[in-house]
Design an enzyme around this catalytic site. Structure first.
Site, PDB file in Angstrom:
ATOM      1  N   SER A 187      -7.846   0.748   5.087  1.00 43.76           N
ATOM      2  CA  SER A 187      -7.163   1.602   4.135  1.00 43.76           C
ATOM      3  C   SER A 187      -6.335   0.851   3.098  1.00 43.76           C
ATOM      4  CB  SER A 187      -6.241   2.575   4.882  1.00 43.76           C
ATOM      5  OG  SER A 187      -5.244   1.860   5.617  1.00 43.76           O
ATOM      6  N   SER A 220      -7.580  -2.302   8.775  1.00 43.73           N
ATOM      7  CA  SER A 220      -7.141  -1.910   7.432  1.00 43.73           C
ATOM      8  C   SER A 220      -6.543  -3.046   6.602  1.00 43.73           C
ATOM      9  CB  SER A 220      -6.126  -0.761   7.517  1.00 43.73           C
ATOM     10  OG  SER A 220      -6.758   0.413   7.954  1.00 43.73           O
ATOM     11  N   LYS A 273       0.830  -1.205   0.000  1.00 39.47           N
ATOM     12  CA  LYS A 273       0.000   0.000   0.000  1.00 39.47           C
ATOM     13  C   LYS A 273       0.867   1.257   0.000  1.00 39.47           C
ATOM     14  CE  LYS A 273      -2.263   0.692   3.933  1.00 39.47           C
ATOM     15  NZ  LYS A 273      -3.028   0.441   5.191  1.00 39.47           N
TER      16      LYS A 273
END
Length: 556
Positions: free
Chosen positions: A231, A255, A156
């Protein structure tokens, strides 16, 4: 909210405090019950409004189909690819080219990859092929020293990959490029893996839909009008759509697990303190470093243990990952919901049914009877979570983080600018700033220390329940992946994962096939501290029993 927290502290599931006179206490409880009813009514209305609005918005919208899978390399696990590269059945260059081609096919539809190093990755792959061709190290040595030699991986956007953007979804960071690798990226490189790209996140990684003002919104591969979660949503999306064999996520409130659930893959939040968090933005400080966990995300459970060994580095021995687990010797517990929080959507019947199928499978296949339990304190998961975050004195405020720690944004002015389409922040990010201010006010209330004590009691209660041979089957989320934007009407639904963060337990999100809407179903398996090998053993059994990840593309 504050009244509701007070009500929770008076419940039998909470702590006991000196009792006032009976008549006054009865009036207090009655008043708080009315607050509970009002909050529930507000939530029900918001749910109904959101279903109406998004039902109209997306009515008749057909799923944008992903390109079919024509290259079977894309369906291989990371460990299988590593074996085939070492044994010269495949070249690293061939593998890397395959995933680059797939990313170029799917990214215009899904918008999951935000920066890449494709040319550099191909150079790395050719170097790997030359090393293997030279024969200077035999296959056995390579398997031990570089278990993922030549295999591409992704991560990420908040994790630093040298030479790539590291924006964390924040507009003022849009031009920032990582100068060094995050610790987790570094150890993956040392294990022979090749970083390929970075994936989309929410603004500062603090919302459970991956959308920001730099790169926009990421779409779910199973239904493009649905969210991928956050996320680590871009990462979950890329894994599910065969754009990467495995990747790294981070998790401070779900997340890793929420995106893994919404995208139908496996995701593991390790025991706190096992995997380094160094090299992430925003930087966690104090006790928040314990809440934050970095871990693996992948389509196949067989990739988690070897990847976790690499990520854990010198701490891997603490997890007993090589210890064989006989799942027949474990004790199984399951919780159906959080006890009815007025702030959280009730668990959908289809997800309850999926959990019951696991219970029936265990009994039919092994004669194991899972025990249904309730933990009353879970009803206070939302206020407990925010109280724990607010208790971290060393941390910068969210409004300070939005200003790159150079002062603080004026959240009210930014909200006004957002209404005028002039703000560079997302609406969820600004709402979190408002919520933080309310939460700071709550720190002065009598309920704040009670909630912290309640959290400590819940942790101890679960530690005693699970011991060193117990696992808990717990909902990953109360609903399947919602429509884009719908999380704003269900802001606290992340509590099913977030409560595990503040309790510091390991948890593995496991896919359970697709539901009636064609969206992934799932469950999280929780165990005691440093008992990650138990959750992973159960995850392996669930993959065998229920099929695990389901490819969202047609395979030709």
């Amino acid at each position: 909210m504050e009244d509701w927290l007070g009500y929770l502290s008076l419940q039998p599931s909470g702590l006991t405090f000196p009792k006032p006179r009976r008549r006054k206490r009865q009036r207090k409880v009655d008043r708080m019950k009315w607050v509970d009813v009002v909050l529930s009514a507000v939530r029900v209305v918001l749910e109904a409004v959101s279903r109406l609005i998004f039902g109209i918005m997306y009515h008749g919208n057909s799923q944008t189909p992903l390109p079919p899978i024509t290259n079977l390399i894309l369906l291989e696990s990371a460990t299988a690819l590593a074996t085939k590269i070492r044994t010269r059945k495949l070249t690293s260059e061939e593998v890397v080219k395959s995933f680059i081609a797939r990313i170029r096919e799917i990214n215009p539809i899904l918008n999951c990859v935000v920066d890449d190093r494709f040319e550099e990755a191909l150079k790395d792959a050719r170097a790997v092929d030359k090393l293997i061709e030279s024969g200077t190290e035999n296959e056995e040595t390579l398997a031990k020293t570089k278990p993922f030699l030549g295999v591409p991986f992704t991560t990420k956007d908040c994790l630093a990959v040298k030479g790539l953007k590291q924006t964390a979804g924040l507009w003022v960071r849009r031009a920032m490029v990582a100068e060094e690798d995050a610790d987790t990226v570094r150890v993956m490189r040392e294990a022979g893996a090749i970083p390929l790209c970075v994936t989309n996140v929410s603004e500062l990684c603090m919302w459970w839909e991956s959308s920001n003002t730099i790169y926009g919104r990421t779409n779910n591969p199973y239904c493009t009008c649905r969210t991928v979660g956050g996320s680590s949503g871009g990462e979950g999306c890329l894994q599910a759509s065969c754009g990467s064999p495995f990747g790294i996520g981070s998790d401070i409130g779900g997340s890793i697990r929420i995106p893994s659930f919404f995208n139908g893959i496996f995701g593991h939040k390790p025991t706190h303190g096992i995997v380094s968090n160094i090299g992430q933005e925003p930087v966690a400080t104090g006790e928040a470093m314990e809440f934050l966990a970095t871990g693996p995300m992948c389509r196949y459970v067989q990739d988690i243990i070897p990847m976790l060994k690499v990520l854990a580095a010198g701490n891997a021995h603490l997890l007993k990952l090589d210890q064989k687990v006989d799942i027949r010797n474990l004790r199984y517990f399951y919780i159906e919901d959080d006890g009815g929080s007025p702030l959280v959507t009730p668990v959908q019947s289809e997800l309850r049914a999926a959990q019951h199928k696991i219970v029936k499978h265990l009994e039919k296949a092994y004669g194991i009877k899972a025990k249904k339990i309730t933990l009353g304190k879970l009803k206070a998961a939302v206020p407990m979570y925010f109280s724990k975050l607010a208790s971290v004195e060393e941390a910068h405020t969210f409004c300070q983080e939005l200003a790159l720690k150079k002062g603080s944004i004026n959240v009210w002015m930014e909200l006004l600018k957002w209404c005028l389409c002039c703000s560079k922040h997302t609406f969820p990010g600004l709402l979190l700033g408002v919520l933080e201010k309310l939460n700071n006010h709550h720190k002065q209330s009598d309920d704040f220390p009670k909630l912290l004590a309640m959290c400590a009691d819940l942790k101890q209660e679960m530690k005693e329940l699970l011991g060193d041979d117990g696992v808990l089957l717990f909902p990953s989320h109360p609903t399947v992946a919602p429509y884009h934007g719908q999380p704003l009407f269900r802001p606290f639904n992340f509590c099913y994962t977030a409560v595990i963060n503040i309790l510091l337990f390991p948890s593995t999100q496991c896919p359970l096939g697709l539901g009636s809407e064609g969206l992934p179903l799932g469950i999280q398996v929780v165990a005691n501290h440093h008992q990650d090998h138990l959750t992973l053993a159960v995850a392996s059994e669930l993959e065998k029993a229920f099929g695990g990840w389901v490819c969202p593309s047609i395979v030709k």
